[in-house]
Design an enzyme around this catalytic site. Structure first.
Site, mmCIF file in Angstrom:
data_model
loop_
_atom_site.group_PDB
_atom_site.id
_atom_site.type_symbol
_atom_site.label_atom_id
_atom_site.label_comp_id
_atom_site.label_asym_id
_atom_site.label_seq_id
_atom_site.Cartn_x
_atom_site.Cartn_y
_atom_site.Cartn_z
ATOM 1 N N TRP A 1 0.937 -7.410 -4.747
ATOM 2 C CA TRP A 1 1.208 -6.479 -3.650
ATOM 3 C C TRP A 1 1.042 -5.020 -4.097
ATOM 4 O O TRP A 1 1.514 -4.631 -5.156
ATOM 5 C CB TRP A 1 2.626 -6.694 -3.145
ATOM 6 C CG TRP A 1 3.122 -5.661 -2.180
ATOM 7 C CD1 TRP A 1 3.678 -4.443 -2.476
ATOM 8 C CD2 TRP A 1 3.109 -5.734 -0.755
ATOM 9 N NE1 TRP A 1 4.001 -3.765 -1.337
ATOM 10 C CE2 TRP A 1 3.669 -4.538 -0.260
ATOM 11 C CE3 TRP A 1 2.681 -6.707 0.150
ATOM 12 C CZ2 TRP A 1 3.821 -4.285 1.098
ATOM 13 C CZ3 TRP A 1 2.834 -6.450 1.513
ATOM 14 C CH2 TRP A 1 3.396 -5.256 1.974
ATOM 15 N N MET A 2 0.418 -4.217 -3.237
ATOM 16 C CA MET A 2 0.345 -2.771 -3.431
ATOM 17 C C MET A 2 0.633 -2.085 -2.104
ATOM 18 O O MET A 2 0.170 -2.530 -1.064
ATOM 19 C CB MET A 2 -1.050 -2.356 -3.919
ATOM 20 C CG MET A 2 -1.240 -0.843 -4.021
ATOM 21 S SD MET A 2 -2.863 -0.377 -4.681
ATOM 22 C CE MET A 2 -3.917 -0.940 -3.344
ATOM 23 N N ASN A 3 1.403 -0.961 -2.149
ATOM 24 C CA ASN A 3 1.530 -0.142 -0.946
ATOM 25 C C ASN A 3 1.314 1.336 -1.270
ATOM 26 O O ASN A 3 0.251 1.695 -1.790
ATOM 27 C CB ASN A 3 2.798 -0.433 -0.141
ATOM 28 C CG ASN A 3 4.106 -0.352 -0.856
ATOM 29 O OD1 ASN A 3 4.443 -1.208 -1.682
ATOM 30 N ND2 ASN A 3 4.894 0.660 -0.550
ATOM 31 N N ASP A 4 2.232 2.226 -1.016
ATOM 32 C CA ASP A 4 1.989 3.673 -0.992
ATOM 33 C C ASP A 4 1.281 4.211 -2.240
ATOM 34 O O ASP A 4 1.658 3.889 -3.366
ATOM 35 C CB ASP A 4 3.312 4.432 -0.905
ATOM 36 C CG ASP A 4 4.194 4.005 0.238
ATOM 37 O OD1 ASP A 4 3.885 2.999 0.891
ATOM 38 O OD2 ASP A 4 5.214 4.664 0.461
ATOM 39 N N GLN B 1 2.742 2.134 -5.364
ATOM 40 C CA GLN B 1 3.810 1.148 -5.255
ATOM 41 C C GLN B 1 3.234 -0.237 -5.520
ATOM 42 O O GLN B 1 2.211 -0.619 -4.932
ATOM 43 C CB GLN B 1 4.437 1.211 -3.873
ATOM 44 C CG GLN B 1 5.221 2.473 -3.597
ATOM 45 C CD GLN B 1 6.568 2.466 -4.274
ATOM 46 O OE1 GLN B 1 7.534 1.909 -3.759
ATOM 47 N NE2 GLN B 1 6.656 3.083 -5.435
#
Length: 480
Positions: A22-25, A41
């Site tokens: 998972w990757m976000n911001d 993130q």
């Protein structure tokens, strides 16, 4: 129906994402010693939101990325559960990260990040702003002993512990400035602070506020004596902007505002860096919330947008376009110009799932027009970008984007400002993502999940007569 390995086929080829999980911001985006650094993130253990670390990658050309060791990990021995978003600055020769540390620090609340996967659980949140100091190569980071570097005590009687996060720092002549998002009573707020040394901070005031929403990920760019504020809104799943000078009490006097991307877009949680040529680069997370109930064992989730170059014109307002470095990925191309279509859908003869498309339309009658892509031969699976010049509106139409019937089929809509008779589109199509730029002034993004292997067609369409002033499409090479 043969769907093949969708985990591989839907994985973007030229947008950055880690090898798995998972990757976000985007966090701490910075140009340093000839290299672009992207922190982000990251959950190193699974392809869903949890256990937030700071991943790290770097690039010399904004196109090809080298994944580096994790920069920040939670410190459970200090009560820390997550390392949330933040920024990176250079203080003299000292690299400094400020980030939101989440644990049982100053009270708690239930909070869910926007765009989280169905597996994302709420976290009990107490937020503080922590500081870490880096090595000269930005590879090793040490959290200072005096953390928190900033706690909610700075606000005195203002209770903004709720949703208090996402520090962004820049420097002006009178010292360092920082913005943080945080809710206060019924308002979502952007708070402004100042420091001479990145350690002792003074609250300057409430820079900006909106009623009954939660704001996140504020970024600030100064153009002359005015400020461009960019921020994300959870409830709208959108990135917005405001522009204007500051009042004596440090409030933003809004002269212009609008959606930078969205609403209901896949684009969210921006960050900013300034490169060696002074270009302002805008980064953003394009999430996978639109996967819906697509039953595929993905081992990745979330991508970074292509770097966008932003500017401001007092006459035209916001300017935004993809970084020119992306053009180095262009391969075989097809060019057509000086023709017309009307009341039809026309096959361009070009196929592909990773394309860069430029097309300029000049309508000679009413009606909508645009581009259809990732289209199956029978047209039962396709995505469209539709321009409505009468209302200066552009839509990404996802009604038939996935023959699975299990993904988000809602439209993504954006407006544009230009009164020019020609509407120019730039489409960056990448397997399961599309970013659209309109007249160099407006943009929108979406995730799409075509499951048919024959959904590769590229078409132009128009309800009524429209001249195609310019059309060119390129196959895009993978970055890794």
């Amino acid at each position: 129906m043969e769907t093949g390995n969708l985990n591989v086929r839907l994985r973007p080829r030229y947008h950055f994402l880690p090898r798995k999980n998972w990757m976000n911001d985007p966090n701490g985006t910075i140009y340093y010693k000839g290299e672009h650094h992207l922190f982000y993130q990251y959950n190193p253990n699974a392809a869903y939101w949890d256990d937030m670390h700071w991943g790290h990658a770097k690039s010399r050309d904004l196109v090809h990325w080298e994944e580096l060791p994790i920069a920040l990990a939670p410190s459970p021995e200090l009560g820390e559960r997550h390392c949330f978003s933040g920024c990176c600055v250079i203080d003299g020769e000292r690299p400094v990260i400020y980030y939101t540390s989440v644990g049982e620090f100053e009270g708690s609340k239930t909070m869910v990040r926007s765009g989280g996967s169905p597996d994302a659980e709420p976290v009990r949140m107490g937020a503080q702003q922590w500081m870490a100091v880096g090595s000269d190569d930005l590879l090793t980071w040490s959290k200072i002993e005096g953390n928190p570097a900033l706690s909610t005590a700075i606000h005195g009687g203002h209770d903004v512990v709720d949703d208090w996060r996402d520090p962004f720092i820049w420097k002006e002549q009178d010292g360092w400035h920082m913005v943080l998002a945080g809710t206060h009573k019924h308002e979502g707020c952007i708070w402004l602070y100042r420091s001479a040394d990145l350690s002792d901070w003074q609250l300057l005031g409430k820079l900006y506020a909106e009623d009954h929403v939660i704001l996140e990920c504020p970024n600030v760019v100064k153009f002359g004596d005015k400020y461009l504020l960019i921020y994300s809104v959870i409830e709208e799943r959108a990135v917005k902007f405001c522009y204007g000078p500051l009042s004596p009490d440090k409030r933003l006097i809004v002269e212009r505002q609008g959606y930078l991307d969205g609403p209901n877009s896949g684009y969210y949680a921006t960050n900013i860096s300034i490169d060696g040529d002074g270009r302002v680069l805008l980064w953003g997370w394009i999430n996978d919330a639109a996967r819906g109930e697509l039953d595929v064992p993905f081992d990745w989730s979330g991508i970074q947008s292509v770097p966008r170059v932003i500017g401001w014109s007092e006459e035209r307002g916001l300017k935004i376009e993809p970084a020119k470095e992306l053009e180095t990925l262009r391969g075989r191309s097809a060019v057509k110009q000086g023709f017309s279509i009307g009341g039809e859908t026309v096959d361009t003869g070009i196929e592909g799932t990773a394309l860069d498309v430029e097309v300029a339309f000049r309508p000679t009658a009413g009606g909508t027009f645009g581009v259809k892509f990732l289209r199956s031969p029978d047209g039962l699976e396709e995505t469209a970008v539709e321009v409505d010049p009468a209302n200066k509106r552009v839509r990404i139409v996802r009604e038939r984007s996935s023959a699975s019937g299990r993904t988000d089929a809602s439209d993504v809509v954006q407006t544009y400002r230009s009164d020019e008779p020609t509407v120019s589109l730039r489409l960056l199509i990448d397997q399961s993502a599309v970013e659209v730029f309109v007249n160099g002034e407006s943009c929108l993004a979406a995730r799409i999940y075509p499951i048919r292997e024959d959904s590769r067609g590229l078409y132009l369409f128009a309800q009524q007569a429209v001249d195609i002033v310019r059309f060119q499409a390129w196959e895009m090479k993978p970055i890794g």
